[in-house]
Design a protein around this motif. Structure first.
Motif, short mmCIF file in Angstrom:
data_model
loop_
_atom_site.label_atom_id
_atom_site.label_comp_id
_atom_site.label_asym_id
_atom_site.label_seq_id
_atom_site.Cartn_x
_atom_site.Cartn_y
_atom_site.Cartn_z
N LEU A 37 46.41 44.52 63.90
CA LEU A 37 46.08 45.42 62.79
C LEU A 37 46.49 46.86 63.09
O LEU A 37 46.85 47.62 62.20
N TRP A 38 46.43 47.24 64.39
CA TRP A 38 46.86 48.59 64.75
C TRP A 38 48.34 48.77 64.49
O TRP A 38 48.78 49.81 63.97
N GLY A 59 52.50 41.28 58.85
CA GLY A 59 51.54 41.51 59.93
C GLY A 59 50.13 41.12 59.53
O GLY A 59 49.38 40.52 60.31
N GLN A 60 49.78 41.42 58.28
CA GLN A 60 48.44 41.05 57.81
C GLN A 60 48.28 39.52 57.80
O GLN A 60 47.23 38.99 58.18
N TYR A 100 38.98 38.90 55.26
CA TYR A 100 39.97 38.22 54.43
C TYR A 100 40.04 38.84 53.03
O TYR A 100 41.12 39.06 52.48
N VAL A 101 38.86 39.13 52.47
CA VAL A 101 38.84 39.67 51.10
C VAL A 101 39.47 41.07 51.07
O VAL A 101 40.31 41.35 50.21
N PHE A 102 39.08 41.92 52.00
CA PHE A 102 39.63 43.28 52.04
C PHE A 102 41.15 43.26 52.15
O PHE A 102 41.86 43.92 51.39
N GLY A 141 46.37 43.89 50.03
CA GLY A 141 47.73 43.34 50.01
C GLY A 141 48.23 43.12 48.59
O GLY A 141 49.39 43.42 48.27
N LEU A 142 47.35 42.63 47.72
CA LEU A 142 47.76 42.40 46.32
C LEU A 142 48.13 43.72 45.64
O LEU A 142 49.10 43.79 44.88
#
Lengths: 588, 222
Positions: free
Chosen positions: B88-89, B136-137, B161-163, B168-169
């Motif tokens: 994530l970094w 990456g996500q 996952y939701v965040f 992303g969307l």
């Protein structure tokens, strides 16, 4: 601004003129056609909800007489009736219907800023309605969780529609929110940037103020519903525990952990309470314009009316938990939310006073739209006052979940906005269709609707005082209810059926008038606002012919002393009114 | 709900204050020749800019509500803090670079004397790093699921996952506009056709970066 002049060029207008049936009436980007499409879909789905309410009333008034109504279907009818009426009828009709029709016309624009997005909005809205209605026909049927969809009940075995019904409901709401956002972006941008020359914000009719502020509320509040819908779908489909607590259902330990049903309630009502004002604020605006026009008097306290709309809009975000007094909240929170709820009554009451003062010594023309508008003042005061009862924690607790609550919210956000819907349809029908409606039928429609609504909802308050619980399929033989409660229920049902049948008069009137109604003269009510000043009635594509209008005054110059006619349209410059008299203000 | 309330209070206060400012000391019932000359636009902005600002307010409300739900759900006893995947970094760095790419493009698009090359280069940097961010996500998702951390495992994982999915969307929506800009430049070779789009997308990319940093920060801090 350059884009205004660009849009005003002849070839631009021609370029946008639709020429086939499909582009004119189906895939239309004209805000007026889109408004009628929105309105048509909303009214159609509203009739479905009306039929559902009659089925519910038949069960309550005459228990177990109709075989098709069993406990499961009863709860499905309750749920779908509520959700359709609040979201798919009222929100869509006020914002998508009246918002689309009136904003560009009242602002003096040719169309919305983004016509394609506008068209997309209505089709996405239709998709949401189709998904919702489809839930009746899937295995397990529609959800029966009540319109609030509270978990864990909405996802637990025993509640109707826990398979696909609830999913379709949530997906439909998500799709609706996408449609509302597309529309909302258009309404906000159009009001801010596409007004004609001279149309300052403070010269806008209150209809635009109401719809504009309600749109801002919708844009900020609907995400709360989207968040809760997404999280509930995940709880249902992949076993997350956002809302679902650890529980045993039908003797079986479910896989959920410590989800918080209260979290859902917070999110739901964070949307749910502004939703009341998303419906009410446009109604406030529209009714103000109908009252001023038919009373031939300027609206009393215009600035106060604008400020009240803004104050109500702001405050509506900090009262949501008054729907949750019985959820076991901290008493200090209860105190806070009761206080904010009572504070919001102040600007609301101010509006009511101003409507009444607008009527005071006015030259009242009691035509059908005016009757509906005055009827609204009655029902709104009635529903508003019972709101003060329920806003207080101590009074709310014993009345919670009784028919008193049902009576309150139907009066304040069912009957009242619907009366404004009718007032507005009758008022703007000549403009929209170019035909007059039948006044006699209209008056019959009003009196049957107005008295019918009282015959239905007034007795419900007494049922509530007696402790009759809402949401029950059958009351059975309980000791605390006298026989008269059952008789009253039967009477309410009969009244509801008459009330529902009375709406046929409306449809007959509309269809007859469209076919053979008298041709409407331009500006048939002698109104001042821009929508009545288009070169054609009904307005053609592009609204204004070659030149956009220019505004020189506010929208409420009625019965100005010293003037020949009792209205001065917004486009009349000061130089054309008698010297020394202008807007009722004597010049030195 | 405090987070949401603060965000919404700021938005509502700004909107209401601005609207009230338009209404103070105005007597709309009196003829006013100055008002007669007022153009119908309240703000000196393109309509698209207002629509984008409004949309960002909607998105702010959405993410603030998710963050509020996160903080309320944290109080329940089954909450187990998540060890955020290290990738994530790196993803965050990609998103910063994407934002810089867009900013570079924006700085050049205002200059009409230069060709489309620099603007296009900036866009390609922005798009490439945005796509790398999204990949990456997805790798972070795979990393978690490989460890047996599914959405149903724990609410902290579910929120992750939701965040990431919601963010992303929103970024994918931006990439749709990005792709249109790139195609327009390649077709027209004239940067003026994409000027508004590039200017607004730059703001949107910065906004998406800010949202991600806040969400990521919230997850790391808890």
């Amino acid at each position: 601004m350059s884009y205004v002049s660009l849009y005003d060029r002849d070839h631009e207008i021609e370029h946008h003129d639709p020429d086939t049936f499909l582009t004119k009436y189906v895939w239309s980007q004209d805000h007026k056609v889109i408004a009628i499409q929105y309105g048509g879909i909303a009214i159609l789905v509203g009739v479905v909800a009306l039929v559902l309410s009659i089925l519910m009333r038949l069960q309550l008034g005459f228990p177990n007489t109709l075989a098709i109504i069993n406990p499961e279907s009863y709860y499905q009818f309750v749920t779908m009736h509520g959700m359709i009426m609040v979201v798919y009828l009222l929100t869509a009709l006020f914002l998508g219907g009246f918002g689309n029709y009136l904003i560009p016309l009242m602002c003096g624009a040719r169309d919305m800023v983004f016509p394609f997005l506008n068209m997309l909005s209505v089709w996405v809205y239709l998709l949401s309605v189709i998904i919702l209605i489809a839930s009746f026909f899937v295995p397990g049927g529609a959800t029966g969780a009540g319109w609030t969809l509270y978990p864990p009940q909405s996802l637990s075995a025993g509640t109707p529609g826990t398979d696909l019904g609830i999913i379709l409901m949530l997906v439909s709401l998500g799709v609706f929110i996408v449609a509302a956002t597309m529309g909302g972006l258009n309404y906000v941008t159009t009001v801010l940037q596409y007004r004609c020359k001279g149309m300052t914000l403070m010269r806008l009719p209150l209809s635009v103020w109401g719809i504009f502020t309600a749109t801002i509320l919708a844009l900020l509040a609907f995400p709360a519903l989207l968040v809760s819908a997404i999280m509930m779908i995940l709880d249902h489909s992949i076993g997350t525990s956002f809302f679902m607590p650890a529980m045993i259902s039908a003797g079986e330990q479910l896989s959920y952990n410590d989800g918080s049903p209260i979290l859902f309630q917070h999110l739901f009502w964070f949307f749910g309470h502004p939703e009341v004002y998303i419906v009410a604020l446009p109604a406030f605006g529209l009714v103000s314009d109908v009252l001023a026009t038919h009373a031939r008097k300027n609206i009393f306290g215009y600035r106060m009316m604008v400020w009240a709309i803004l104050a109500i809009g702001g405050l509506s975000f900090i009262v949501w938990a008054h729907h949750m007094y019985v959820s076991g909240m901290n008493p200090y929170f209860g105190f806070f939310f009761a206080t904010t709820t009572l504070i919001i009554a102040v600007p609301t009451a101010l509006k009511v006073y101003n409507w009444v003062l607008t009527l005071w010594q006015g030259n009242l023309h009691l035509r059908t739209p005016m009757l509906f508008a005055i009827g609204f003042i009655f029902t709104f005061i009635h529903g508003g006052l019972t709101g003060l009862f329920l806003g207080n924690v101590t009074i709310d607790l014993p009345l919670s979940d009784t028919y008193f609550v049902v009576a309150h919210f139907h009066m304040v956000m069912g009957v009242s906005p619907i009366l404004v819907v009718f007032a507005s349809i009758y008022h703007w029908f000549p403009l929209m269709s170019g035909r007059m409606f039948n006044e006699t039928l209209g008056k019959w429609h009003f009196w049957l609707t107005f008295l019918g609504a009282y015959a239905v909802y007034l007795p419900m308050h007494y049922l509530g005082f007696q402790g009759v619980p809402r949401r029950y399929f059958s009351l059975g033989n309980t000791d605390f209810l006298p026989e008269s409660a059952h008789t009253l229920n039967a009477s309410i049902t009969v009244s509801a059926i008459i009330l529902a049948l009375a709406q046929i008069l409306f449809f007959v009137n509309i269809f007859m008038s469209l076919r053979s109604g008298k041709k409407a003269k331009p500006n048939c009510w002698g109104a001042t606002s821009l929508e009545w000043l288009t070169p054609d009635t009904p307005p053609k594509h592009g609204n204004w012919g070659h030149d956009l209008p220019e505004v020189h005054r506010w929208a409420y110059d009625y019965s100005v002393p010293g003037q020949e006619q009792d209205f001065t349209p917004q486009t009349v410059p000061a130089s054309e009114v008698p010297v020394g008299r202008d807007h009722g203000v004597e010049h030195n | 709900m405090t987070i949401t309330l603060i965000f919404l209070a700021i938005i509502m206060a700004t909107v209401i204050f601005w609207l009230l400012k338009q209404t103070f000391n105005v007597e709309p019932w009196v003829s006013d020749e100055v008002a007669d000359e007022v153009s119908g636009a309240s703000l000196d902005l393109k309509p698209q800019a207002i629509a984008l600002t409004t949309f960002m307010a909607v998105a702010t409300s959405l993410f603030a509500l998710f963050a509020s739900a996160y903080s309320l759900r944290m109080e329940m006893p089954d909450w187990r803090p998540l060890n955020e995947p290290f990738i994530l970094w790196m993803n965050s760095a990609f998103l910063v670079l994407a934002s810089i790419g867009y900013q570079w493009s924006r700085n050049n698009v205002a200059k009409t004397d230069i060709g489309s090359k620099k603007v296009l280069n900036g866009l390609i940097v922005a798009g490439t790093f945005s796509i790398l961010f999204l990949i990456g996500q997805l790798l972070a998702w795979k990393d978690l699921s490989d460890q047996g951390m599914f959405a149903s495992t724990n609410p902290a994982v579910a929120f992750f996952y939701v965040f990431t999915a919601m963010h992303g969307l929103h970024l994918l929506g931006g990439l749709y506009v990005w792709a249109r800009s790139v195609m327009k430049i390649q077709k027209n070779q004239d940067i003026r056709v994409v000027r508004t789009s590039v200017e607004l997308c730059t703001i949107y990319w910065h906004f998406m970066l800010l949202v991600w940093m806040l969400l990521f920060g919230l997850m790391i801090a808890t």
